[in-house]
Design a protein around this motif. Structure first.
Motif, PDB file in Angstrom:
ATOM      1  N   GLU A   7       0.813  -1.222   0.000  1.00 59.87           N
ATOM      2  CA  GLU A   7       0.000   0.000   0.000  1.00 59.87           C
ATOM      3  C   GLU A   7       0.844   1.268   0.000  1.00 59.87           C
ATOM      4  O   GLU A   7       0.343   2.347  -0.314  1.00 59.87           O
ATOM      5  CB  GLU A   7      -0.977   0.012   1.190  1.00 59.87           C
ATOM      6  CG  GLU A   7      -0.343   0.310   2.541  1.00 59.87           C
ATOM      7  CD  GLU A   7       0.382  -0.877   3.190  1.00 59.87           C
ATOM      8  OE1 GLU A   7       1.069  -0.659   4.201  1.00 59.87           O
ATOM      9  OE2 GLU A   7       0.271  -2.007   2.685  1.00 59.87           O
ATOM     10  N   GLU A   8       2.132   1.159   0.310  1.00 60.99           N
ATOM     11  CA  GLU A   8       3.029   2.319   0.315  1.00 60.99           C
ATOM     12  C   GLU A   8       3.597   2.615  -1.076  1.00 60.99           C
ATOM     13  O   GLU A   8       4.292   3.601  -1.248  1.00 60.99           O
ATOM     14  CB  GLU A   8       4.173   2.095   1.307  1.00 60.99           C
ATOM     15  CG  GLU A   8       3.710   1.997   2.748  1.00 60.99           C
ATOM     16  CD  GLU A   8       4.819   1.677   3.729  1.00 60.99           C
ATOM     17  OE1 GLU A   8       6.011   1.733   3.349  1.00 60.99           O
ATOM     18  OE2 GLU A   8       4.498   1.372   4.887  1.00 60.99           O
ATOM     19  N   MET A   9       3.297   1.762  -2.050  1.00 60.76           N
ATOM     20  CA  MET A   9       3.872   1.907  -3.387  1.00 60.76           C
ATOM     21  C   MET A   9       2.764   2.042  -4.431  1.00 60.76           C
ATOM     22  O   MET A   9       2.022   1.096  -4.673  1.00 60.76           O
ATOM     23  CB  MET A   9       4.766   0.703  -3.695  1.00 60.76           C
ATOM     24  CG  MET A   9       5.950   0.587  -2.759  1.00 60.76           C
ATOM     25  SD  MET A   9       6.827  -0.980  -2.930  1.00 60.76           S
ATOM     26  CE  MET A   9       5.859  -2.022  -1.831  1.00 60.76           C
ATOM     27  N   TYR A  10       2.684   3.209  -5.040  1.00 59.92           N
ATOM     28  CA  TYR A  10       1.655   3.463  -6.049  1.00 59.92           C
ATOM     29  C   TYR A  10       1.981   4.754  -6.788  1.00 59.92           C
ATOM     30  O   TYR A  10       2.857   5.515  -6.397  1.00 59.92           O
ATOM     31  CB  TYR A  10       0.261   3.562  -5.406  1.00 59.92           C
ATOM     32  CG  TYR A  10       0.132   4.668  -4.381  1.00 59.92           C
ATOM     33  CD1 TYR A  10      -0.371   5.916  -4.745  1.00 59.92           C
ATOM     34  CD2 TYR A  10       0.505   4.472  -3.055  1.00 59.92           C
ATOM     35  CE1 TYR A  10      -0.488   6.940  -3.821  1.00 59.92           C
ATOM     36  CE2 TYR A  10       0.393   5.482  -2.122  1.00 59.92           C
ATOM     37  CZ  TYR A  10      -0.112   6.717  -2.502  1.00 59.92           C
ATOM     38  OH  TYR A  10      -0.218   7.725  -1.591  1.00 59.92           O
ATOM     39  N   ILE A  11       1.244   4.994  -7.856  1.00 59.44           N
ATOM     40  CA  ILE A  11       1.346   6.254  -8.590  1.00 59.44           C
ATOM     41  C   ILE A  11       0.022   6.968  -8.395  1.00 59.44           C
ATOM     42  O   ILE A  11      -1.046   6.398  -8.666  1.00 59.44           O
ATOM     43  CB  ILE A  11       1.647   6.015 -10.087  1.00 59.44           C
ATOM     44  CG1 ILE A  11       2.984   5.285 -10.236  1.00 59.44           C
ATOM     45  CG2 ILE A  11       1.652   7.342 -10.842  1.00 59.44           C
ATOM     46  CD1 ILE A  11       3.308   4.865 -11.649  1.00 59.44           C
ATOM     47  N   ASP A  12       0.066   8.212  -7.903  1.00 60.24           N
ATOM     48  CA  ASP A  12      -1.172   8.930  -7.611  1.00 60.24           C
ATOM     49  C   ASP A  12      -1.744   9.602  -8.854  1.00 60.24           C
ATOM     50  O   ASP A  12      -1.167   9.508  -9.955  1.00 60.24           O
ATOM     51  CB  ASP A  12      -0.978   9.913  -6.455  1.00 60.24           C
ATOM     52  CG  ASP A  12      -0.028  11.065  -6.768  1.00 60.24           C
ATOM     53  OD1 ASP A  12       0.174  11.401  -7.954  1.00 60.24           O
ATOM     54  OD2 ASP A  12       0.513  11.661  -5.815  1.00 60.24           O
ATOM     55  N   GLU A  13      -2.850  10.293  -8.679  1.00 63.61           N
ATOM     56  CA  GLU A  13      -3.557  10.910  -9.803  1.00 63.61           C
ATOM     57  C   GLU A  13      -2.758  12.025 -10.468  1.00 63.61           C
ATOM     58  O   GLU A  13      -3.023  12.385 -11.618  1.00 63.61           O
ATOM     59  CB  GLU A  13      -4.938  11.444  -9.364  1.00 63.61           C
ATOM     60  CG  GLU A  13      -4.912  12.533  -8.314  1.00 63.61           C
ATOM     61  CD  GLU A  13      -4.760  12.014  -6.875  1.00 63.61           C
ATOM     62  OE1 GLU A  13      -4.522  12.846  -5.983  1.00 63.61           O
ATOM     63  OE2 GLU A  13      -4.854  10.812  -6.651  1.00 63.61           O
ATOM     64  N   GLU A  14      -1.764  12.566  -9.770  1.00 68.48           N
ATOM     65  CA  GLU A  14      -0.911  13.602 -10.351  1.00 68.48           C
ATOM     66  C   GLU A  14       0.344  13.022 -11.011  1.00 68.48           C
ATOM     67  O   GLU A  14       1.188  13.763 -11.501  1.00 68.48           O
ATOM     68  CB  GLU A  14      -0.512  14.606  -9.270  1.00 68.48           C
ATOM     69  CG  GLU A  14      -1.686  15.377  -8.708  1.00 68.48           C
ATOM     70  CD  GLU A  14      -1.305  16.278  -7.555  1.00 68.48           C
ATOM     71  OE1 GLU A  14      -0.096  16.524  -7.331  1.00 68.48           O
ATOM     72  OE2 GLU A  14      -2.226  16.746  -6.867  1.00 68.48           O
TER      73      GLU A  14
END
Length: 190
Positions: free
Chosen positions: A52-59
């Motif tokens: 859950e600490e690794m992702y690409i956000d909407e920006e």
């Protein structure tokens, strides 16, 4: 002689640099880091447990988990994309000194705020306040809290320090306070 480590790319017209946010840090000793860095495609429990600490956000910002060699200071930023291995990685030489400096500046600001606004030496700062005001994300076992706690413990202004589920509870020595309660001031004069 200045020695460092680097990854070289052949004949590229520009670097593909992306903004990243370190969501958590996996603290490692030299042996653990070497084993990890030589087996990047192996499934790792610390990656599996912290997806859950690794992702690409909407920006488009990459949020990653940093594997940090506490001995050498080098790090590997990981975006597993939901997998249990380090699917995307970036080598960050000597990143520990950057993190240590940032944490030290945050602790300076916390201490300044506490000693200027506490008249009895007691001060509580919540983890969500630290994230909102200073940009450090503190969660259970995310490494950032561990490094922040260590820096707080090393400060001479702090007499007592306890860590709660969602906060640091501190007691400061009275000589570091800007405002002192009348009761405390009377005890000092005695």
């Amino acid at each position: 002689m200045l020695i460092t480590k680097a990854i070289f790319e052949r004949k590229i017209s520009e670097f593909d640099i992306q903004n990243c946010i370190i969501e958590g840090i996996e603290l490692m000793n030299e042996d653990e880091f070497e084993d990890f860095s030589k087996n990047l495609l192996d499934d790792k429990d610390f990656i599996k447990n912290r997806k859950e600490e690794m992702y690409i956000d909407e920006e488009g910002l990459v949020h990653g988990l940093l594997a940090l060699n506490m001995d050498s200071g080098d790090g590997i930023l990981i975006d597993s994309q939901g997998f249990d291995y380090a699917r995307y990685t970036a080598f960050l030489p000597s990143i520990k000194s950057y993190i240590d400096n940032h944490i030290s500046m945050v602790v300076d600001k916390i201490i300044e705020e506490a000693t200027e606004n506490s008249s009895n030496g007691s001060w509580v700062i919540y983890f969500d306040e630290i994230e909102e005001n200073h940009g450090l994300i503190i969660k259970e076992n995310n490494g950032i809290g561990t490094m922040l706690l260590k820096e707080l413990e090393n400060r001479e202004e702090i007499a007592e320090l306890e860590i709660g589920d969602d906060c640091f509870d501190m007691m400061f020595y009275s000589e570091h306070l800007s405002i002192i309660d009348d009761e405390i001031e009377q005890n000092i004069k005695m």
